[in-house]
Motif scaffolding. Structure first.
Motif, PDB file in Angstrom:
ATOM      1  N   PHE A  37      53.941   7.890   1.191  1.00 12.15           N
ATOM      2  CA  PHE A  37      54.736   7.432   0.053  1.00 12.15           C
ATOM      3  C   PHE A  37      55.436   8.579  -0.678  1.00 12.15           C
ATOM      4  CE2 PHE A  37      51.471   4.194   0.695  1.00 12.15           C
ATOM      5  CZ  PHE A  37      52.238   3.050   0.736  1.00 12.15           C
ATOM      6  N   ASP A  38      55.115   9.805  -0.295  1.00  8.27           N
ATOM      7  CA  ASP A  38      55.707  10.969  -0.947  1.00  8.27           C
ATOM      8  C   ASP A  38      57.142  11.163  -0.459  1.00  8.27           C
ATOM      9  OD1 ASP A  38      56.452  13.389  -1.980  1.00  8.27           O
ATOM     10  OD2 ASP A  38      54.819  14.536  -1.064  1.00  8.27           O
ATOM     11  N   PRO A  39      58.150  11.028  -1.333  1.00  7.90           N
ATOM     12  CA  PRO A  39      59.542  11.173  -0.883  1.00  7.90           C
ATOM     13  C   PRO A  39      59.851  12.566  -0.360  1.00  7.90           C
ATOM     14  CG  PRO A  39      59.429  11.118  -3.285  1.00  7.90           C
ATOM     15  CD  PRO A  39      58.064  10.762  -2.783  1.00  7.90           C
ATOM     16  N   ASP A  40      59.028  13.553  -0.723  1.00  7.17           N
ATOM     17  CA  ASP A  40      59.251  14.916  -0.259  1.00  7.17           C
ATOM     18  C   ASP A  40      58.497  15.241   1.026  1.00  7.17           C
ATOM     19  OD1 ASP A  40      60.939  15.583  -2.429  1.00  7.17           O
ATOM     20  OD2 ASP A  40      59.190  15.912  -3.701  1.00  7.17           O
ATOM     21  N   SER A  41      57.729  14.269   1.524  1.00  5.12           N
ATOM     22  CA  SER A  41      57.015  14.497   2.780  1.00  5.12           C
ATOM     23  C   SER A  41      58.022  14.738   3.903  1.00  5.12           C
ATOM     24  CB  SER A  41      56.150  13.284   3.124  1.00  5.12           C
ATOM     25  OG  SER A  41      55.524  13.453   4.389  1.00  5.12           O
ATOM     26  N   PRO A  42      57.777  15.724   4.761  1.00  5.67           N
ATOM     27  CA  PRO A  42      58.757  16.048   5.818  1.00  5.67           C
ATOM     28  C   PRO A  42      59.155  14.866   6.689  1.00  5.67           C
ATOM     29  CG  PRO A  42      57.077  17.747   5.683  1.00  5.67           C
ATOM     30  CD  PRO A  42      56.629  16.639   4.775  1.00  5.67           C
ATOM     31  N   HIS A  43      58.223  13.933   6.904  1.00  3.05           N
ATOM     32  CA  HIS A  43      58.562  12.812   7.792  1.00  3.05           C
ATOM     33  C   HIS A  43      59.658  11.939   7.179  1.00  3.05           C
ATOM     34  CE1 HIS A  43      56.231  10.188   5.137  1.00  3.05           C
ATOM     35  NE2 HIS A  43      56.698   9.152   5.813  1.00  3.05           N
ATOM     36  N   ASN A  44      59.713  11.888   5.844  1.00  4.72           N
ATOM     37  CA  ASN A  44      60.747  11.081   5.193  1.00  4.72           C
ATOM     38  C   ASN A  44      62.131  11.705   5.321  1.00  4.72           C
ATOM     39  OD1 ASN A  44      59.535   8.708   4.105  1.00  4.72           O
ATOM     40  ND2 ASN A  44      58.453   9.973   2.621  1.00  4.72           N
ATOM     41  N   LYS A  45      62.166  12.991   5.593  1.00  4.82           N
ATOM     42  CA  LYS A  45      63.437  13.678   5.764  1.00  4.82           C
ATOM     43  C   LYS A  45      63.823  13.781   7.239  1.00  4.82           C
ATOM     44  CE  LYS A  45      62.597  16.371   1.584  1.00  4.82           C
ATOM     45  NZ  LYS A  45      62.428  17.706   0.972  1.00  4.82           N
ATOM     46  N   ASP A  46      62.819  13.687   8.117  1.00  5.61           N
ATOM     47  CA  ASP A  46      63.059  13.909   9.539  1.00  5.61           C
ATOM     48  C   ASP A  46      63.455  12.631  10.264  1.00  5.61           C
ATOM     49  OD1 ASP A  46      63.150  15.434  11.894  1.00  5.61           O
ATOM     50  OD2 ASP A  46      61.107  14.890  12.418  1.00  5.61           O
ATOM     51  N   ASN A  47      62.683  11.559  10.065  1.00  5.04           N
ATOM     52  CA  ASN A  47      63.025  10.323  10.785  1.00  5.04           C
ATOM     53  C   ASN A  47      63.694   9.334   9.827  1.00  5.04           C
ATOM     54  OD1 ASN A  47      61.173   7.817  10.232  1.00  5.04           O
ATOM     55  ND2 ASN A  47      59.688   9.473  10.362  1.00  5.04           N
ATOM     56  N   PRO A  48      64.734   8.668  10.278  1.00  2.00           N
ATOM     57  CA  PRO A  48      65.603   7.900   9.369  1.00  2.00           C
ATOM     58  C   PRO A  48      64.907   6.777   8.615  1.00  2.00           C
ATOM     59  CG  PRO A  48      66.161   7.476  11.677  1.00  2.00           C
ATOM     60  CD  PRO A  48      65.226   8.640  11.663  1.00  2.00           C
ATOM     61  N   LEU A  49      63.948   6.089   9.232  1.00  2.00           N
ATOM     62  CA  LEU A  49      63.264   5.001   8.542  1.00  2.00           C
ATOM     63  C   LEU A  49      62.127   5.491   7.660  1.00  2.00           C
ATOM     64  CD1 LEU A  49      62.947   2.049  11.124  1.00  2.00           C
ATOM     65  CD2 LEU A  49      64.293   2.112   9.030  1.00  2.00           C
ATOM     66  N   GLY A  50      61.701   6.736   7.872  1.00  2.00           N
ATOM     67  CA  GLY A  50      60.549   7.235   7.123  1.00  2.00           C
ATOM     68  C   GLY A  50      59.280   6.486   7.466  1.00  2.00           C
ATOM     69  N   ARG A  51      59.210   5.954   8.677  1.00  4.55           N
ATOM     70  CA  ARG A  51      58.071   5.127   9.082  1.00  4.55           C
ATOM     71  C   ARG A  51      57.023   5.954   9.812  1.00  4.55           C
ATOM     72  NH1 ARG A  51      59.318  -0.388   9.596  1.00  4.55           N
ATOM     73  NH2 ARG A  51      57.125  -0.636  10.147  1.00  4.55           N
ATOM     74  N   ILE A  52      55.791   5.458   9.768  1.00  6.44           N
ATOM     75  CA  ILE A  52      54.674   6.040  10.492  1.00  6.44           C
ATOM     76  C   ILE A  52      54.000   4.913  11.261  1.00  6.44           C
ATOM     77  CG2 ILE A  52      52.419   7.179  10.295  1.00  6.44           C
ATOM     78  CD1 ILE A  52      54.720   8.994   9.616  1.00  6.44           C
ATOM     79  N   PRO A  53      53.839   5.047  12.585  1.00  7.03           N
ATOM     80  CA  PRO A  53      54.225   6.181  13.415  1.00  7.03           C
ATOM     81  C   PRO A  53      55.711   6.134  13.787  1.00  7.03           C
ATOM     82  CG  PRO A  53      53.234   4.516  14.799  1.00  7.03           C
ATOM     83  CD  PRO A  53      53.138   4.000  13.380  1.00  7.03           C
ATOM     84  N   ALA A  54      56.221   7.287  14.179  1.00  9.22           N
ATOM     85  CA  ALA A  54      57.583   7.399  14.687  1.00  9.22           C
ATOM     86  C   ALA A  54      57.583   8.457  15.782  1.00  9.22           C
ATOM     87  CB  ALA A  54      58.556   7.782  13.576  1.00  9.22           C
ATOM     88  N   LEU A  55      58.178   8.123  16.906  1.00  7.56           N
ATOM     89  CA  LEU A  55      58.217   9.025  18.059  1.00  7.56           C
ATOM     90  C   LEU A  55      59.663   9.391  18.362  1.00  7.56           C
ATOM     91  CD1 LEU A  55      56.556  10.275  20.534  1.00  7.56           C
ATOM     92  CD2 LEU A  55      57.387   8.274  21.795  1.00  7.56           C
ATOM     93  N   GLN A  56      59.928  10.693  18.383  1.00  8.62           N
ATOM     94  CA  GLN A  56      61.252  11.158  18.783  1.00  8.62           C
ATOM     95  C   GLN A  56      61.185  11.588  20.247  1.00  8.62           C
ATOM     96  OE1 GLN A  56      63.002  14.602  16.768  1.00  8.62           O
ATOM     97  NE2 GLN A  56      64.983  13.560  16.803  1.00  8.62           N
ATOM     98  N   MET A  57      62.018  10.979  21.076  1.00  3.78           N
ATOM     99  CA  MET A  57      62.024  11.269  22.497  1.00  3.78           C
ATOM    100  C   MET A  57      62.777  12.564  22.781  1.00  3.78           C
ATOM    101  SD  MET A  57      62.572   7.423  24.048  1.00  3.78           S
ATOM    102  CE  MET A  57      64.113   7.148  23.167  1.00  3.78           C
ATOM    103  N   GLU A  58      62.727  13.009  24.026  1.00  7.03           N
ATOM    104  CA  GLU A  58      63.374  14.261  24.418  1.00  7.03           C
ATOM    105  C   GLU A  58      64.878  14.241  24.158  1.00  7.03           C
ATOM    106  OE1 GLU A  58      62.016  16.948  25.196  1.00  7.03           O
ATOM    107  OE2 GLU A  58      59.996  16.524  25.892  1.00  7.03           O
ATOM    108  N   ASN A  59      65.487  13.051  24.255  1.00 11.14           N
ATOM    109  CA  ASN A  59      66.937  12.953  24.052  1.00 11.14           C
ATOM    110  C   ASN A  59      67.326  12.853  22.579  1.00 11.14           C
ATOM    111  OD1 ASN A  59      66.234  10.368  23.360  1.00 11.14           O
ATOM    112  ND2 ASN A  59      67.376   9.359  24.992  1.00 11.14           N
ATOM    113  N   GLY A  60      66.325  12.949  21.687  1.00 11.00           N
ATOM    114  CA  GLY A  60      66.586  12.918  20.252  1.00 11.00           C
ATOM    115  C   GLY A  60      66.524  11.541  19.636  1.00 11.00           C
TER     116      GLY A  60
END
Length: 205
Positions: A37-60
């Protein structure tokens, strides 16, 4: 590849347990978050939905949702599939849907309000309605799990995640699962002991 996950999320545990079951740790960078729930958590800036879990594939590209991520990891793996294609397919998927339904009944309203709102702002009538549904569903879950014994598939794996999470977060649910459904908690304990991927991913703070 990289996987954003949390050790307190039953949804994230499903994906991580699937990854460990297929021994894919060396192929995926594991990125743990401690407060989704922390808006400054890196996952909220890295993946567009800010969801957990989130997997980024090799192609981005991103995969969201524990079920989709688990399917993707299962297809990458070399162990026996967690998603049977034979006559068990629909029974396994039906079990998975029941478990997911209990989690979806619980997390958005009951857990969120109990964690972040004062009690006088809780929608208590809705909480009771959802808990009544969950209790009926736990009874059905007990019956369904008897069909599978100690078999590991995406349905039973997700059921372990659910049962352990309910015991891990009693303050968030307001319900003592072990008291009313001791067979479920005993079954989950047996599965955790039998399968290293489950044992290694039990919820922790």
């Amino acid at each position: 590849m990289k996987l954003w996950y949390s050790t307190t999320s039953s949804f994230a545990r499903k994906a991580v347990a699937t990854l460990k079951y297929h021994q894919l740790e060396n192929q995926v960078e594991m990125l743990r978050i401690t407060n989704s729930f922390d808006p400054d958590s890196p996952h909220n800036k890295d993946n567009p939905l800010g969801r957990i879990p989130a997997l980024q594939m090799e192609n981005g590209e991103w995969l969201f949702g524990s079920f989709l991520i688990s399917q993707y990891l299962d297809e990458m793996g070399s162990q026996p599939t967690l998603f049977p294609k034979d006559e068990k397919r629909w029974r396994v998927l039906s079990l998975h849907a029941l478990v997911e339904g209990i989690l979806e009944n619980t997390t958005p309203t009951i857990v969120t309000e109990r964690r972040f709102r004062p009690e006088n702002e809780w929608w208590k009538a809705r909480h009771q309605q959802l808990m009544d549904r969950n209790i009926r569903s736990f009874k059905q879950l007990e019956e369904k799990l008897a069909e599978f014994g100690d078999e590991l598939n995406i349905g039973t794996l997700t059921a372990v995640c659910l049962i352990d999470w309910w015991q891990f977060r009693p303050d968030n649910t307001g319900y003592d699962l072990a008291k009313d459904f001791p067979n479920l908690t005993a079954w989950a304990a047996m599965m955790n002991e039998k399968y290293p991927a489950l044992q290694a991913t039990q919820p922790t703070l």
